[in-house]
Structure formats: structure tokens, C-alpha cells
Design an enzyme around this catalytic site. Sequence first.
Site, PDB file in Angstrom:
ATOM      1  N   ASP A 151       0.817  -1.224   0.000  1.00  0.00           N
ATOM      2  CA  ASP A 151       0.000   0.000   0.000  1.00  0.00           C
ATOM      3  C   ASP A 151       0.851   1.276   0.000  1.00  0.00           C
ATOM      4  OD1 ASP A 151      -2.056  -1.910   0.497  1.00  0.00           O
ATOM      5  OD2 ASP A 151      -1.814  -1.678   2.661  1.00  0.00           O
ATOM      6  N   GLU A 182     -11.598  -0.208  -3.147  1.00  0.00           N
ATOM      7  CA  GLU A 182     -10.953   0.328  -1.942  1.00  0.00           C
ATOM      8  C   GLU A 182      -9.768   1.188  -2.353  1.00  0.00           C
ATOM      9  OE1 GLU A 182      -9.666  -2.950   0.526  1.00  0.00           O
ATOM     10  OE2 GLU A 182      -8.558  -3.905  -1.080  1.00  0.00           O
TER      11      GLU A 182
HETATM   12  O1  FUB Z   1      -3.039  -3.741   3.415  1.00  0.00           O
HETATM   13  C1  FUB Z   1      -4.290  -4.090   3.934  1.00  0.00           C
HETATM   14  C2  FUB Z   1      -5.354  -3.783   2.928  1.00  0.00           C
HETATM   15  O2  FUB Z   1      -5.140  -4.551   1.756  1.00  0.00           O
HETATM   16  C3  FUB Z   1      -5.357  -2.371   2.449  1.00  0.00           C
HETATM   17  O3  FUB Z   1      -5.861  -1.471   3.373  1.00  0.00           O
HETATM   18  C4  FUB Z   1      -6.101  -2.548   1.202  1.00  0.00           C
HETATM   19  O4  FUB Z   1      -6.074  -1.444   0.359  1.00  0.00           O
HETATM   20  C5  FUB Z   1      -5.427  -3.752   0.626  1.00  0.00           C
HETATM   21  O5  FUB Z   1      -4.210  -3.444  -0.009  1.00  0.00           O
END
Ligand code: FUB
Length: 447
Positions: free
Chosen positions: A35, A209
Site C-alpha cells: 500500500d 478500496e
Molecule cells: O493492506 C491491507 C489492505 O489490503 C489495504 O488497506 C487494502 O487497500 C489492501 O491493499
Amino acid sequence: MRTLKLYGLLATLTLLGLSPAYAQNPFITNQFTADPTARVFGDRVYVYPSHDIRATPGHGRAGWFVMEDYHVFSSANLTDWMDHGVIVTQNKVPWVKPDSYSMWAPDCIFRNGKYYFYFPSTPRDTTVSKGFTIGVAVADKPTGPFVPQPLPIKGVRGIDPNVLIDKDGQAYLYWSQGNIYGAKLKDNMLELADEPKTLGELPTKGLKEGPYVFERKGIYYLTYPHVENKTERLEYATSTSPLGPFTVKGVIMDESPTGCWTNHHSFLQFKNQWYLFYHHNDLSPKFDKNRSVRIDSLSFAADGSIQKVKPTLRGVGLTDARQKIQLDRYSRLSERGAAIAFLDTANTFQGWKTVFAGNSGWVQYNGVAFGQQKLKTVSLRGASTAGATLQIRLDNATGPVIAEVAVPKGTWHEVKAPIMAFKPGTHALFVAPKSQAPVEVDWVRFE
Ligand code: FUB
């Protein structure tokens, strides 16, 4: 002299508790990272990623994301990275449920002399929120120390915070929770200024997301991972204002061919070039919740649309010929007779090697900076059960041979050979065995 200076610098950095890394893709190889939010602060690029770790008994849930803290990394050239260590950790944030290991994707932004670090986690007080919420930690420097606010931001439920400061100075917070939301932030950067707005007009089917919003030439780009088919791919929508309405435009990066379920990204313009920061599970191919951050170049068409990015191992930037050149992060590899493999499958942080089955294989690594000062020798770490000779050419398969390196029979050896014809400037390296004998290469370096 240069080598001495380099060793002196490494020793000083180690004493300061900083670890340097020289890497292509993935560009952080001393730990799992995911991320990545990249920001330019001053003349350096800072990357604020999540930090995946492995679950151990009593610490985190096996088979799921386990994330305890955040490190920050910086670089002046996108090639040499510095790990500045932990900036925020779960058990030192008053509102975070201790040992929840849920410090997911963060962001960081500069405003009025302060650095604001936004991060999601699970609150200890479930009356605040049953699931994730988002908090802020504030610092005077991009590397901290960051002081967490006592409570999370009121009115926010969800993960993956991202902040845009618009040209008129108004700041916006974006986040996700099934849908993608946005709201104005107050000038203090710590509170919402109005009610969150659902950013509609995006696909309704499949998880969305990880929003990342930026403005370029009057177009607001809302970019986000979305599961259109089986796993996340990176998509984008555009608008003429920060909170929409948005129009879906297309795909930035396709689904991972090897099945890493998540992807999560940020965009960065640095020295007149645009880059996409994203992640993949390079160092953990069998478990996609231990991820690693990558960078590739990105460009826009004349109408503002984003050209699709094809992930590479070579990544970005030039590699100094005097550093260990990891041929396994190749630009091109022959279809037959050459492959890459981990040096040690039990410790993937050791990195990879290039494995040549015989002289039908070759590898090309672009962008090696030799400089102007004459280099005299090439060193190579290689292994060959029968013994083999490797030929190193400049530029491509028909370029001039600059060295022939004999790898003796046996396990790993560091071997040297003279450079036959030095050519200053920046070149690709083209490496191939001269004979049928199988041979493996860890790295190549010039002196
Ligand atoms: O890294 C945990 C979660 O997985 C993130 O918050 C999402 O965007 C995905 O990458």
C-alpha cells in the site's frame, strides 16, 4: 577512495539506525511492505507503506493481514532507499485496540509546517466504531517523531485514507468501506468539515478500496483498486471537481498474473516524470498477504487519459555500475534457457539469481550508469557445477563484448575479469553463457 567513502557512509548510517537498500522491483527488500503512498517533501521522495509481518502464536491471525507498525522510507533518486525505521506502532496509539495488528494502508501530507500521517486501524472502544476507523499522527519532520491524536477522526468509518490539498488550499479526506467516500477536512487537518459524500458513479459490483486522488491540468483523478473479475486491478475515474461527479475512464494496471489478490497504489510526479507506486507479493509468492512495494513509470495521453502500466522487475532509475547489479531484475530475458529463482527459498529476503541452462539463454538489464571515469574490472558472483564462462556485452546481443568471466566449478564464487573495452555513459548489459554448461549469477559489479 569511492569504495572507502561508501563503506564509511554505510557504517555511519548503520550507527544512526538507518538501513540503506539498493533495489529495483520490489524496491524494499529488508521487510514486507504494501500500500505505498509516495510523496515529495523537499528534494526527496518519501514512501509511507503498510508493513506486513508473519503471524506468530498469539500475535496476529494466521492466514490474514498482520500489521503492527509503519516505517517510512526515502530516496533522492528512486533507486537508493533509506529505511528511517518505525514511525507509528499500534500499542502506542491511545485509541487503537492493542494487539489488533490492523495498521492498514496509510497516507501522509504536509501542511503549514507539519506532516499529517493518516492511518486506519481497529479502535479499542467499539462504541466509536465496530470496524475500522481512521486516525492522525502529527510530526515536524517527514520521518517523525509522529505524535498520535488521542482519538480517531469523528464521523469516519473505514480504511485506506488518502488526502488531497486542492489548489485553493481546501483539504479533502478520502477513504473506503465497500464504497469510496470523500469529505472536506477542517484547516486543522484533524476533523471533517462536513458530512462524508459517497463517490457514486463507480462500479457497483466488486470490491472497491484504496482511493488515491490527485489533480493534473484541471482534471481530478480518482484512482482505486477494484475487483472486476477475480482479484484487484487498478482503475480510474475523472471529474472536474474533487468530490465529483466522476466518470469511470479505464484500467491503469491489470490483475496480477500470479494471483496476488490485493493491489494498492499512489501516483507521484518527481523531476518531470510520473510514477505509479503499487505492490505485489514478490518476496512471498505462496502467501499474498506478505507483499512488497514496486515503482514503474507512467504517462498520460494528450487528452489526459492514463496509459496502462505494465509491471516490470527492472523498475525505474539508473543503476550505478559500481553497485551490485541484480540481473534477475531484468529488462528482457530469453524465452528459453534462462530463468530466475530465489537464492534461498527459506529466506526470500536474500533475493534472486539468474539461472542459465546453457548458451541458449540470455538476460538484458537496461540503464547501467558507467560514468566517465574508466572502470577496469568486472566482479561477478556465480556458481556452476561444471564450470562456465559468461560473456558480458554492452547494449544488446550484438553489442561489443566488454568482458568474459570464468566461473569455476563448484558452489558460489566471487570472480573477477578485466574490462576489455570501457565505454563511458549509460548502457544496457547483455549477459549470456559462452558454453553449454549451466551457470547461475547472483550479481555483477564494475570497479
Ligand atoms: O493492506 C491491507 C489492505 O489490503 C489495504 O488497506 C487494502 O487497500 C489492501 O491493499
